[in-house]
Design a protein around this motif. Structure first.
Motif, PDB file in Angstrom:
ATOM      1  N   GLY A 201      48.894  42.714  53.026  1.00 57.73           N
ATOM      2  CA  GLY A 201      50.044  43.580  52.748  1.00 57.73           C
ATOM      3  C   GLY A 201      49.791  44.617  51.683  1.00 57.73           C
ATOM      4  N   GLY A 202      48.504  44.832  51.333  1.00 54.20           N
ATOM      5  CA  GLY A 202      48.173  45.686  50.204  1.00 54.20           C
ATOM      6  C   GLY A 202      48.509  47.152  50.350  1.00 54.20           C
ATOM      7  N   ASN A 203      48.742  47.628  51.578  1.00 53.80           N
ATOM      8  CA  ASN A 203      49.154  49.024  51.755  1.00 53.80           C
ATOM      9  C   ASN A 203      50.603  49.242  51.337  1.00 53.80           C
ATOM     10  OD1 ASN A 203      49.777  47.324  53.970  1.00 53.80           O
ATOM     11  ND2 ASN A 203      50.283  49.097  55.227  1.00 53.80           N
ATOM     12  N   ILE A 204      51.334  48.156  51.169  1.00 53.55           N
ATOM     13  CA  ILE A 204      52.742  48.238  50.767  1.00 53.55           C
ATOM     14  C   ILE A 204      52.931  47.658  49.370  1.00 53.55           C
ATOM     15  CG2 ILE A 204      55.110  47.555  51.340  1.00 53.55           C
ATOM     16  CD1 ILE A 204      54.195  47.336  54.278  1.00 53.55           C
ATOM     17  N   VAL A 205      52.540  46.396  49.202  1.00 52.94           N
ATOM     18  CA  VAL A 205      52.700  45.705  47.929  1.00 52.94           C
ATOM     19  C   VAL A 205      51.524  44.757  47.728  1.00 52.94           C
ATOM     20  CG1 VAL A 205      54.030  43.940  46.695  1.00 52.94           C
ATOM     21  CG2 VAL A 205      55.225  45.786  47.854  1.00 52.94           C
ATOM     22  N   ARG A 206      50.963  44.781  46.539  1.00 51.83           N
ATOM     23  CA  ARG A 206      49.979  43.779  46.145  1.00 51.83           C
ATOM     24  C   ARG A 206      50.605  42.930  45.050  1.00 51.83           C
ATOM     25  NH1 ARG A 206      44.908  44.180  48.041  1.00 51.83           N
ATOM     26  NH2 ARG A 206      44.213  42.749  46.417  1.00 51.83           N
ATOM     27  N   GLY A 207      50.884  41.675  45.375  1.00 55.45           N
ATOM     28  CA  GLY A 207      51.595  40.820  44.447  1.00 55.45           C
ATOM     29  C   GLY A 207      50.918  40.689  43.099  1.00 55.45           C
ATOM     30  N   GLU A 208      49.596  40.492  43.117  1.00 58.10           N
ATOM     31  CA  GLU A 208      48.864  40.310  41.865  1.00 58.10           C
ATOM     32  C   GLU A 208      48.966  41.549  40.990  1.00 58.10           C
ATOM     33  OE1 GLU A 208      44.398  38.955  40.359  1.00 58.10           O
ATOM     34  OE2 GLU A 208      44.861  39.099  42.495  1.00 58.10           O
TER      35      GLU A 208
ATOM     36  N   ASP B 132      50.330  44.608  36.375  1.00 58.49           N
ATOM     37  CA  ASP B 132      50.546  45.982  35.925  1.00 58.49           C
ATOM     38  C   ASP B 132      52.000  46.310  35.615  1.00 58.49           C
ATOM     39  OD1 ASP B 132      47.879  46.154  36.403  1.00 58.49           O
ATOM     40  OD2 ASP B 132      48.013  47.547  38.093  1.00 58.49           O
ATOM     41  N   MET B 133      52.920  45.625  36.275  1.00 53.68           N
ATOM     42  CA  MET B 133      54.327  45.975  36.116  1.00 53.68           C
ATOM     43  C   MET B 133      55.161  44.860  35.496  1.00 53.68           C
ATOM     44  SD  MET B 133      54.984  48.089  39.672  1.00 53.68           S
ATOM     45  CE  MET B 133      56.612  48.582  39.119  1.00 53.68           C
ATOM     46  N   GLY B 134      54.547  43.736  35.246  1.00 52.60           N
ATOM     47  CA  GLY B 134      55.251  42.661  34.576  1.00 52.60           C
ATOM     48  C   GLY B 134      56.220  41.885  35.436  1.00 52.60           C
ATOM     49  N   VAL B 135      56.113  42.052  36.765  1.00 55.57           N
ATOM     50  CA  VAL B 135      56.963  41.269  37.661  1.00 55.57           C
ATOM     51  C   VAL B 135      56.504  39.817  37.629  1.00 55.57           C
ATOM     52  CG1 VAL B 135      57.740  40.970  40.045  1.00 55.57           C
ATOM     53  CG2 VAL B 135      57.348  43.272  39.141  1.00 55.57           C
ATOM     54  N   ASP B 136      57.450  38.906  37.583  1.00 56.28           N
ATOM     55  CA  ASP B 136      57.116  37.488  37.626  1.00 56.28           C
ATOM     56  C   ASP B 136      56.175  37.210  38.784  1.00 56.28           C
ATOM     57  OD1 ASP B 136      57.839  34.507  37.048  1.00 56.28           O
ATOM     58  OD2 ASP B 136      58.239  34.779  39.196  1.00 56.28           O
TER      59      ASP B 136
ATOM     60  N   ASP C 281      54.380  37.641  44.340  1.00 57.25           N
ATOM     61  CA  ASP C 281      53.665  37.116  45.498  1.00 57.25           C
ATOM     62  C   ASP C 281      54.565  37.037  46.728  1.00 57.25           C
ATOM     63  OD1 ASP C 281      51.330  36.932  44.117  1.00 57.25           O
ATOM     64  OD2 ASP C 281      51.283  34.749  43.999  1.00 57.25           O
ATOM     65  N   TYR C 282      55.830  36.683  46.547  1.00 58.10           N
ATOM     66  CA  TYR C 282      56.746  36.675  47.692  1.00 58.10           C
ATOM     67  C   TYR C 282      56.970  38.094  48.214  1.00 58.10           C
ATOM     68  CZ  TYR C 282      57.929  31.721  47.626  1.00 58.10           C
ATOM     69  OH  TYR C 282      57.871  30.353  47.729  1.00 58.10           O
ATOM     70  N   MET C 283      57.004  39.067  47.333  1.00 53.14           N
ATOM     71  CA  MET C 283      57.108  40.463  47.769  1.00 53.14           C
ATOM     72  C   MET C 283      55.894  40.842  48.613  1.00 53.14           C
ATOM     73  SD  MET C 283      58.589  42.089  44.221  1.00 53.14           S
ATOM     74  CE  MET C 283      58.552  43.801  44.764  1.00 53.14           C
TER      75      MET C 283
ATOM     76  N   PRO D 111      53.282  31.064  46.879  1.00 47.79           N
ATOM     77  CA  PRO D 111      52.682  31.978  45.905  1.00 47.79           C
ATOM     78  C   PRO D 111      51.332  31.452  45.425  1.00 47.79           C
ATOM     79  CG  PRO D 111      54.434  30.702  44.883  1.00 47.79           C
ATOM     80  CD  PRO D 111      54.475  30.387  46.349  1.00 47.79           C
ATOM     81  N   PHE D 112      50.578  32.339  44.795  1.00 50.93           N
ATOM     82  CA  PHE D 112      49.277  32.028  44.185  1.00 50.93           C
ATOM     83  C   PHE D 112      48.145  31.878  45.188  1.00 50.93           C
ATOM     84  CE2 PHE D 112      52.510  30.015  41.346  1.00 50.93           C
ATOM     85  CZ  PHE D 112      52.409  30.927  40.293  1.00 50.93           C
ATOM     86  N   PHE D 113      48.414  32.144  46.467  1.00 51.43           N
ATOM     87  CA  PHE D 113      47.359  32.079  47.465  1.00 51.43           C
ATOM     88  C   PHE D 113      47.225  33.425  48.158  1.00 51.43           C
ATOM     89  CE2 PHE D 113      48.685  27.650  47.042  1.00 51.43           C
ATOM     90  CZ  PHE D 113      47.448  27.015  46.884  1.00 51.43           C
ATOM     91  N   SER D 114      45.992  33.883  48.341  1.00 55.99           N
ATOM     92  CA  SER D 114      45.738  35.182  48.948  1.00 55.99           C
ATOM     93  C   SER D 114      45.837  35.103  50.471  1.00 55.99           C
ATOM     94  CB  SER D 114      44.334  35.672  48.559  1.00 55.99           C
ATOM     95  OG  SER D 114      43.354  34.879  49.223  1.00 55.99           O
TER      96      SER D 114
END
Length: 240
Positions: A55-62, A67-71, A76-78, A140-143
């Motif tokens: 999903g990296g073209n839209i959102v990369r959870g890590e 970089d943005m401080g999102v939990d 990861d769910y995003m 979460p926490f899994f690629s």
């Protein structure tokens, strides 16, 4: 020549970034059409094809987390939701090319996509349908690399084929080191010990445990998928 005759069922891992073809938009119609052609060629060889898409073209959870401080769990769910969007786009492209395709998600959203059920996925594959797995592992926490290794193991795939933007695995980053060596074959233990970042360590460890070979090849070279399935020396083969 490599022995790929036994690759009756394969899992193709496609990164989300690959779908935009370097453009500023999330998707590139030429890339989607190219992927449909590659999958069609594999089906013509009587192969069963499953796909895991990132999903990296839209959102990369890590990245959202660092970089943005999102939990991290939220981020990861995003990212998992982004893979569902990509799965829908890829399913649409494959269906438009006349390829009967099913999309399953590890996240429960039945109004949008069917839930992941292993038995149904295997039945679809045996009926000649392509199955796309979205939603990562659902945790979460899994690629999505780990999701690819997990789904490949669950459905009894004979090989995991990872499409990337380089033509195999190198001893170091070929964009930064002109002397980087490309491997034709490489034991998974070496890839893990040398931290070559082919896939994350969890994914590689699972493939090693399941004795699941991994092919790494360049996504944008037409005919490469079929060449691998014919046993030709394309990309890098990670052995167990």
């Amino acid at each position: 020549m490599r022995n790929a005759a036994d690759y009756r069922r394969i899992l193709l891992k496609i990164s989300g970034e690959a779908l935009n073809g370097g453009s500023n938009f999330c998707f590139n119609s030429q890339v989607l059409s190219y992927l449909a052609d590659e999958v069609a060629a594999a089906l013509a060889m009587k192969k069963q094809v499953a796909i895991v898409v990132g999903g990296g073209n839209i959102v990369r959870g890590e990245m959202l987390s660092s970089d943005m401080g999102v939990d991290r769990v939220t981020a990861d769910y995003m990212g998992m939701l982004a893979t569902v969007i990509n799965g829908k786009a890829l399913q649409s492209a494959l269906n438009a090319a006349g390829i009967d395709t099913r999309l399953q998600s590890a996240l429960n959203m039945e109004q949008v996509v069917a839930p992941y059920i292993r038995e149904k996925a295997v039945r679809h594959l045996e009926n000649g349908q392509v199955v796309i797995f979205a939603g990562g592992t659902g945790n979460p926490f899994f690629s999505t690399d780990t999701a690819a290794a997990l789904r490949a193991s669950e459905i009894g795939a004979n090989a995991l084929l990872k499409a990337t933007n380089v033509d195999g695995v190198y001893s170091s980053d070929p964009a930064k080191n002109a002397d980087a060596k490309r491997y034709d074959t490489l034991p998974m233990n070496d890839a893990i010990n040398q931290q070559l970042r082919v896939m994350d360590a969890t994914a590689l460890a699972l493939c090693r445990e399941r004795k699941l070979p991994v092919h790494v090849f360049k996504l944008t070279t037409p005919g490469t998928l079929a060449a691998i399935l014919k046993g030709q020396d394309e990309g890098t083969l990670l052995t167990c």
